[in-house]
Design a protein around this motif. Structure first.
Motif, PDB file in Angstrom:
ATOM      1  N   VAL A 275       0.870  -1.175   0.000  1.00 23.26           N
ATOM      2  CA  VAL A 275       0.000   0.000   0.000  1.00 23.26           C
ATOM      3  C   VAL A 275       0.904   1.222   0.000  1.00 23.26           C
ATOM      4  CG1 VAL A 275      -1.811   1.288   1.185  1.00 23.26           C
ATOM      5  CG2 VAL A 275      -1.790  -1.225   1.293  1.00 23.26           C
ATOM      6  N   LEU A 276       0.942   1.956  -1.103  1.00 19.08           N
ATOM      7  CA  LEU A 276       1.836   3.109  -1.207  1.00 19.08           C
ATOM      8  C   LEU A 276       1.157   4.349  -0.627  1.00 19.08           C
ATOM      9  CD1 LEU A 276       4.550   4.161  -2.185  1.00 19.08           C
ATOM     10  CD2 LEU A 276       3.507   4.610  -4.406  1.00 19.08           C
ATOM     11  N   LEU A 277       1.761   4.913   0.396  1.00 19.25           N
ATOM     12  CA  LEU A 277       1.214   6.112   1.048  1.00 19.25           C
ATOM     13  C   LEU A 277       1.746   7.400   0.433  1.00 19.25           C
ATOM     14  CD1 LEU A 277       1.462   4.965   4.785  1.00 19.25           C
ATOM     15  CD2 LEU A 277      -0.416   4.639   3.164  1.00 19.25           C
ATOM     16  N   GLY A 278       2.711   7.291  -0.452  1.00 21.10           N
ATOM     17  CA  GLY A 278       3.262   8.475  -1.109  1.00 21.10           C
ATOM     18  C   GLY A 278       4.767   8.538  -0.962  1.00 21.10           C
ATOM     19  N   ASP A 279       5.418   9.147  -1.970  1.00 19.75           N
ATOM     20  CA  ASP A 279       6.878   9.263  -1.952  1.00 19.75           C
ATOM     21  C   ASP A 279       7.343  10.664  -1.584  1.00 19.75           C
ATOM     22  OD1 ASP A 279       6.311  10.783  -4.174  1.00 19.75           O
ATOM     23  OD2 ASP A 279       7.324   9.477  -5.607  1.00 19.75           O
ATOM     24  N   ALA A 280       6.420  11.520  -1.163  1.00 17.11           N
ATOM     25  CA  ALA A 280       6.770  12.920  -0.915  1.00 17.11           C
ATOM     26  C   ALA A 280       6.213  13.431   0.416  1.00 17.11           C
ATOM     27  CB  ALA A 280       6.266  13.794  -2.056  1.00 17.11           C
ATOM     28  N   LEU A 281       6.126  12.553   1.415  1.00 16.04           N
ATOM     29  CA  LEU A 281       5.570  12.967   2.699  1.00 16.04           C
ATOM     30  C   LEU A 281       6.505  13.946   3.410  1.00 16.04           C
ATOM     31  CD1 LEU A 281       3.783  10.517   2.049  1.00 16.04           C
ATOM     32  CD2 LEU A 281       3.813   9.957   4.483  1.00 16.04           C
ATOM     33  N   GLU A 282       5.912  14.952   4.017  1.00 17.81           N
ATOM     34  CA  GLU A 282       6.644  15.913   4.829  1.00 17.81           C
ATOM     35  C   GLU A 282       5.929  16.073   6.167  1.00 17.81           C
ATOM     36  OE1 GLU A 282       8.618  19.324   2.464  1.00 17.81           O
ATOM     37  OE2 GLU A 282       6.700  19.012   1.448  1.00 17.81           O
ATOM     38  N   GLY A 283       6.591  16.729   7.102  1.00 22.83           N
ATOM     39  CA  GLY A 283       5.976  16.995   8.394  1.00 22.83           C
ATOM     40  C   GLY A 283       6.878  16.599   9.540  1.00 22.83           C
ATOM     41  N   GLU A 284       6.430  16.917  10.743  1.00 23.09           N
ATOM     42  CA  GLU A 284       7.171  16.561  11.950  1.00 23.09           C
ATOM     43  C   GLU A 284       7.153  15.043  12.113  1.00 23.09           C
ATOM     44  OE1 GLU A 284       9.438  17.784  15.330  1.00 23.09           O
ATOM     45  OE2 GLU A 284       8.592  19.011  13.728  1.00 23.09           O
ATOM     46  N   ALA A 285       8.328  14.454  12.322  1.00 23.57           N
ATOM     47  CA  ALA A 285       8.465  12.995  12.328  1.00 23.57           C
ATOM     48  C   ALA A 285       7.507  12.333  13.320  1.00 23.57           C
ATOM     49  CB  ALA A 285       9.909  12.619  12.651  1.00 23.57           C
ATOM     50  N   ARG A 286       7.403  12.864  14.524  1.00 23.12           N
ATOM     51  CA  ARG A 286       6.551  12.225  15.534  1.00 23.12           C
ATOM     52  C   ARG A 286       5.066  12.349  15.180  1.00 23.12           C
ATOM     53  NH1 ARG A 286       8.287  15.195  20.892  1.00 23.12           N
ATOM     54  NH2 ARG A 286      10.329  14.862  19.925  1.00 23.12           N
ATOM     55  N   ASP A 287       4.695  13.427  14.506  1.00 23.60           N
ATOM     56  CA  ASP A 287       3.294  13.591  14.108  1.00 23.60           C
ATOM     57  C   ASP A 287       2.924  12.609  13.000  1.00 23.60           C
ATOM     58  OD1 ASP A 287       3.109  15.660  15.930  1.00 23.60           O
ATOM     59  OD2 ASP A 287       3.450  17.230  14.423  1.00 23.60           O
ATOM     60  N   VAL A 288       3.800  12.475  12.009  1.00 22.56           N
ATOM     61  CA  VAL A 288       3.552  11.533  10.918  1.00 22.56           C
ATOM     62  C   VAL A 288       3.525  10.108  11.464  1.00 22.56           C
ATOM     63  CG1 VAL A 288       4.406  10.653   8.712  1.00 22.56           C
ATOM     64  CG2 VAL A 288       4.549  13.097   9.219  1.00 22.56           C
ATOM     65  N   ALA A 289       4.363   9.815  12.442  1.00 26.16           N
ATOM     66  CA  ALA A 289       4.378   8.482  13.043  1.00 26.16           C
ATOM     67  C   ALA A 289       3.040   8.153  13.689  1.00 26.16           C
ATOM     68  CB  ALA A 289       5.496   8.396  14.076  1.00 26.16           C
ATOM     69  N   ARG A 290       2.472   9.098  14.409  1.00 29.99           N
ATOM     70  CA  ARG A 290       1.178   8.846  15.037  1.00 29.99           C
ATOM     71  C   ARG A 290       0.090   8.618  13.984  1.00 29.99           C
ATOM     72  NH1 ARG A 290       3.284  12.453  19.196  1.00 29.99           N
ATOM     73  NH2 ARG A 290       2.705  14.291  17.986  1.00 29.99           N
ATOM     74  N   GLU A 291       0.154   9.376  12.897  1.00 33.29           N
ATOM     75  CA  GLU A 291      -0.821   9.198  11.820  1.00 33.29           C
ATOM     76  C   GLU A 291      -0.688   7.811  11.191  1.00 33.29           C
ATOM     77  OE1 GLU A 291       0.104  12.366   9.171  1.00 33.29           O
ATOM     78  OE2 GLU A 291      -0.549  13.951  10.561  1.00 33.29           O
ATOM     79  N   GLN A 292       0.550   7.383  10.952  1.00 27.34           N
ATOM     80  CA  GLN A 292       0.734   6.079  10.318  1.00 27.34           C
ATOM     81  C   GLN A 292       0.446   4.935  11.280  1.00 27.34           C
ATOM     82  OE1 GLN A 292       4.058   5.444   7.744  1.00 27.34           O
ATOM     83  NE2 GLN A 292       3.822   7.384   6.681  1.00 27.34           N
ATOM     84  N   ALA A 293       0.656   5.133  12.560  1.00 27.91           N
ATOM     85  CA  ALA A 293       0.268   4.113  13.541  1.00 27.91           C
ATOM     86  C   ALA A 293      -1.240   3.898  13.507  1.00 27.91           C
ATOM     87  CB  ALA A 293       0.719   4.523  14.939  1.00 27.91           C
TER      88      ALA A 293
END
Length: 425
Positions: A275-293
């Motif tokens: 499942v490809l979520l995108g090759d150009a994600l940006e943002g604060e690492a901990r915030d993106v981690a919570r979203e992907q969790a």
């Protein structure tokens, strides 16, 4: 096909990271992008963490060449004619400054029949050093360190860097005018904008010094007087319509999307459903981690026993706002925040690594994690939340022996993240 087993996931995730790096290796990918070698004079220049490997690939195809390339300490490669200079990254040093001056001298005075082959990859922003105005190297280092700690997106960092430089923002290409220039680039930026790769030394830029000054203010950077003076007036950044860029061709020949596609293909062959979520994600690492969790847990709830495990793949460039005194980087911080958000969820494993082998300023690519991560930390006497608060993700994963340390990969297509999600019950 045999159903993939959760216990095999960590090894599979590491193989996927290795595959992503392999696809972007200049020795595997650059030759197809090379033009035919001209009969006249050719000068090869370049900068970045992959540039020495790129130079090695050029000479493998063309034979010995004249030129000068600047790469990170420890990233040099044997070349037949092209000189390789090592310098500091991510904070520039005097070696980079001296080599940049020599590079500008090398391309000065070239004629209309000459050609410059420029090899640019991520890391060139720090390795090409020629401060504008009266800015000293120490002042440039201080501004760069402040930028890295600010949490500013890479695009905004690069705008400011361009207006504080005599070489970025198309100025290197302009210095080689009227020679023809072909620039081969490895993308390490979200969206693959060539103007952002290495702060665009061969690409014109329409940004203004006012915009650069606004970025410095937005991220509350402490600017020396010399820097403030440079930002108070137009810089040498070259507009895209400048005639000095008319004979410049910029070619991105390796990008994150290609590496993610190769990893996806290998995962599918191993029995996973990518499942490809995108090759150009940006943002604060901990915030993106919570979203992907949250996304991984939601995906797991859809799975039934016997279903193929899902593999959530993403790339891009995350950032870290420095809050503590630990040793970390965007990928390790993503992994740590992900482990905390998953709360030892059964059947979920992940890897987060920088494809250049260096996450932040540490000689570590990133980390792997699984349901056992927090239990291992408890046994090791490490508090994961305290480590996150201190930005000490590398220290945390070192304590539980879950770091990924490939050494110099000699390429750079940005972050690689993969989350394996197995059905439970």
């Amino acid at each position: 096909m045999t159903q993939p087993l959760p216990d095999d996931a960590p090894a599979l995730l590491r193989r996927l990271f290795d595959r992503a790096v392999e696809v972007a290796d200049p020795m595997q990918s650059l030759a197809a992008a090379l033009p035919e070698k001209p009969q006249g004079r050719v000068v090869v220049i370049g900068a970045g963490k992959a540039s020495a490997r790129m130079a090695e690939a050029v000479e493998a195809a063309w034979g010995p060449c004249e030129g000068l390339v600047i790469t990170r300490y420890g990233y040099a490669r044997p070349c037949q004619g092209i000189e390789i200079v090592e310098a500091a990254h991510p904070v520039p040093d005097a070696a980079g400054q001296a080599a940049t001056a020599r590079m500008l001298d090398l391309v000065a005075g070239l004629g209309t029949e000459d050609m410059v082959l420029a090899l640019i990859s991520g890391g060139a922003s720090a390795l090409l050093v020629q401060p504008a105005g009266d800015i000293t190297l120490a002042e440039k280092q201080a501004v760069n360190a402040g930028l890295l700690a600010s949490g500013a997106p890479i695009g905004q960092m690069n705008v400011l860097r361009k207006h504080l430089s005599r070489v970025k923002g198309g100025q290197l290409a302009a210095a080689a005018h009227p020679a023809r220039m072909v620039a081969l680039l490895i993308s390490d930026v979200p969206g693959d904008d060539p103007a952002l790769i290495g702060s665009g030394p061969t690409v014109g830029d329409a940004s203004t010094h006012e915009e650069a000054r606004a970025i410095a203010e937005r991220w509350a950077l402490d600017l020396p007087q010399s820097v403030a003076e440079v930002l108070s007036r137009p810089s040498g950044v070259v507009h895209p319509d400048d005639p000095r860029l008319a004979k410049v061709e910029n070619v991105i020949y390796a990008a994150p999307s290609q590496s993610l596609a190769a990893a996806s293909e290998r995962a599918r062959a191993a029995g996973y459903e990518p499942v490809l979520l995108g090759d150009a994600l940006e943002g604060e690492a901990r915030d993106v981690a919570r979203e992907q969790a949250a996304l991984a847990l939601a995906e797991q709830r859809k799975l039934r026993p016997g279903d193929a495990p899902r593999l959530l793949l993403s790339g891009g460039e995350l950032t870290v706002t420095r809050r503590g005194d630990g040793v970390g980087g965007p990928n390790a911080e993503f992994a740590l925040a992900l482990a905390l958000a998953l709360e030892e969820a059964e059947g979920i494993y992940a890897i987060a690594c920088d494809t250049d082998g260096v996450d932040g300023a540490a000689e570590v690519a990133g980390a792997v994690l699984g349901p056992e991560t927090l239990s291992l930390a408890q046994k090791a006497g490490r508090d994961p939340q305290e480590a996150l608060d201190r930005n000490d993700a590398h220290g945390f994963f070192a304590a539980i022996d879950r770091q990924v340390v490939p050494g110099p990969t000699l390429t750079n297509v940005n972050d690689f993240r993969a989350i394996a999600v197995f059905p439970i019950g």
